[in-house]
Design a protein around this motif. Structure first.
Motif, short mmCIF file in Angstrom:
data_model
loop_
_atom_site.label_atom_id
_atom_site.label_comp_id
_atom_site.label_asym_id
_atom_site.label_seq_id
_atom_site.Cartn_x
_atom_site.Cartn_y
_atom_site.Cartn_z
N PRO A 186 2.41 -12.25 8.73
CA PRO A 186 0.97 -12.38 8.63
C PRO A 186 0.40 -11.24 9.32
O PRO A 186 -0.85 -10.80 8.55
CB PRO A 186 0.82 -13.78 9.67
CG PRO A 186 2.30 -14.33 9.59
CD PRO A 186 3.42 -13.18 9.52
N MET A 187 1.01 -10.60 10.37
CA MET A 187 0.16 -9.42 10.99
C MET A 187 0.07 -8.30 9.84
O MET A 187 -0.73 -7.68 9.69
CB MET A 187 0.81 -9.28 12.32
CG MET A 187 0.13 -7.90 12.96
SD MET A 187 0.87 -6.25 12.42
CE MET A 187 2.42 -6.18 13.13
N VAL A 224 0.45 -8.20 6.64
CA VAL A 224 -0.44 -8.71 5.48
C VAL A 224 -2.01 -8.48 5.65
O VAL A 224 -2.77 -7.70 5.35
CB VAL A 224 -0.50 -10.06 5.02
CG1 VAL A 224 -1.36 -10.31 3.99
CG2 VAL A 224 0.91 -10.26 4.45
N THR A 225 -2.49 -9.06 7.21
CA THR A 225 -3.84 -8.65 7.84
C THR A 225 -4.00 -7.09 7.85
O THR A 225 -4.81 -6.63 7.50
CB THR A 225 -4.05 -9.54 9.15
OG1 THR A 225 -3.56 -10.93 8.73
CG2 THR A 225 -5.32 -9.20 9.48
N LEU A 226 -2.80 -6.31 8.34
CA LEU A 226 -3.17 -5.05 8.79
C LEU A 226 -3.27 -4.19 7.28
O LEU A 226 -4.10 -3.32 7.20
CB LEU A 226 -1.91 -4.42 9.36
CG LEU A 226 -2.10 -3.12 9.76
CD1 LEU A 226 -2.90 -2.89 10.93
CD2 LEU A 226 -0.64 -2.75 10.55
N TRP A 245 -6.13 -0.79 2.74
CA TRP A 245 -7.14 -0.71 1.56
C TRP A 245 -8.21 0.30 1.71
O TRP A 245 -8.43 1.12 1.09
CB TRP A 245 -7.98 -2.05 1.24
CG TRP A 245 -9.23 -1.82 0.17
CD1 TRP A 245 -10.31 -2.23 0.73
CD2 TRP A 245 -9.29 -1.25 -0.88
NE1 TRP A 245 -11.25 -1.92 -0.07
CE2 TRP A 245 -10.37 -1.34 -1.44
CE3 TRP A 245 -8.35 -0.99 -1.72
CZ2 TRP A 245 -10.77 -1.02 -2.61
CZ3 TRP A 245 -8.45 -0.64 -3.18
CH2 TRP A 245 -9.78 -0.57 -3.36
N MET A 302 -4.69 -5.43 4.61
CA MET A 302 -6.05 -5.83 4.11
C MET A 302 -7.17 -4.94 4.94
O MET A 302 -8.14 -4.41 4.38
CB MET A 302 -6.29 -7.21 4.23
CG MET A 302 -5.42 -8.06 3.33
SD MET A 302 -5.52 -9.90 3.62
CE MET A 302 -7.41 -9.95 3.03
N VAL A 303 -6.87 -4.81 6.14
CA VAL A 303 -8.02 -4.44 7.17
C VAL A 303 -7.86 -2.88 7.08
O VAL A 303 -9.02 -2.39 6.94
CB VAL A 303 -7.71 -4.87 8.53
CG1 VAL A 303 -8.82 -4.18 9.45
CG2 VAL A 303 -8.07 -6.29 8.53
#
Length: 325
Positions: A39-40, A42-44, A50, A46-47
């Motif tokens: 989860p971390m 994936v979030t990283l 990109w 995206m934040v």
């Protein structure tokens, strides 16, 4: 006469080798770690992933801040291009290389001073004395103040007209006339370093103090019984044991120092004597509105920080392996 058939005893199962069991457990732990990290990550992605990819894309175009939709792909021309007998691009700009030197110089000097002062402060706070809790809380105040606030506060104190620093130095006779600490190229870099060291030394001291609190007491008791000098105990016992904590402090501070922006921009703005790589990129992006050129500078900044981090972690791991042997 028939021979009675006897049932043979079951053959006990051979136990699995210890190496197999340890490898299987290790694989299960690695798999569980990836499940928790997913989860971390994936979030990283995206934040941070990109925007990073978009910055790299813009660095290959002639994008302008006035109209990001109208862009033309120009390849590596923002980085380096030879045209009409001259080199152009970020890598051919002497101001960029001055910003690189300023950033490296600032990082090496400030982080080195912070490590030395942080260890000294941590050793003092680790000692037993009356009011230690209050002193520990007071030491953390500079780190708790936001960087913009502390930089502006020091800008007022270092002002050559009404700053209290000049007033105190003139009062004790160290200087004859006010000094423009943040405007004079001879002093501006050292003024910035002083403010950064004042701000972030408590962070290093906090990490080192946590490591000191975890050290075994029997080593020091044995050294005291043997009559070993405290300085020798520090370099032979304490320093090797707190080296992992120091490595964590240095890598965090090095990452912050290499991408420094706020403290330098508040104190000296766009002065070339203290301009960092971040300020250079910001100047190209915002003031000159050249998104492609500024994105190229930002991409180079990211690559420099990544290479410095990888090199430091590799050398630190080698150092720990040599120390373990």
């Amino acid at each position: 006469m028939s021979t009675p058939v006897t049932e043979s005893a079951p053959i006990p199962a051979r136990p699995l080798p210890a190496t197999y069991r340890s490898t299987k457990v290790r694989r299960q732990r690695v798999r569980a770690a990836w499940y928790f990290l997913a989860p971390m990550l994936v979030t990283l992605a995206m934040v941070a992933g990109w925007p990073l990819l978009r910055t790299f894309y813009f660095s290959l175009t002639d994008a302008s801040l006035s109209d990001l939709s109208d862009t033309l792909f120009i390849g590596l021309e923002n980085y380096l291009v030879y045209d009409d007998g001259r080199w152009f691009g970020v890598l051919a700009d002497p101001i960029w290389w001055r910003a690189v030197w300023n950033t490296v110089y600032f990082s090496v000097v400030s982080v080195s001073l912070e490590v030395v002062f942080g260890v000294v402060v941590a050793l003092i706070l680790n000692a037993e004395f009356k009011g230690r809790t209050l002193v520990r809380a007071a030491v953390l105040i500079p780190w708790a103040i936001p960087t913009i606030v502390s930089a502006q506060m020091w800008a007022w104190m270092l002002n050559d007209q009404f700053g209290i620093i000049n007033h105190l130095l003139m009062g004790v006779g160290l200087i004859d006339s006010p000094i423009a600490w943040t405007a004079d190229a001879r002093y501006s870099m050292w003024a910035v370093i002083m403010v950064d060291v004042w701000k972030t030394t408590p962070f290093v001291a906090l990490l080192v103090l946590a490591a000191l609190q975890m050290l075994p007491k029997d080593c020091y008791e044995a050294a005291e019984v043997d009559g070993i000098h405290p300085v020798k105990v520090f370099f032979r016992v304490t320093l090797p044991l707190i080296t992992p904590a120091l490595m964590v402090a240095v890598i965090f501070r090095l990452l912050d120092a290499l991408r420094v922006f706020d403290v330098i921009y508040v104190l000296t703005s766009n002065s070339t004597s203290t301009m960092s790589m971040s300020i250079y990129a910001r100047q190209q992006l915002v003031e000159f509105q050249d998104v492609g050129y500024g994105s190229a500078a930002s991409t180079l900044l990211f690559l420099i920080i990544a290479l410095a981090t990888i090199a430091y972690l590799y050398l630190g791991r080698k150092q720990l392996q040599l120390g373990g042997e």
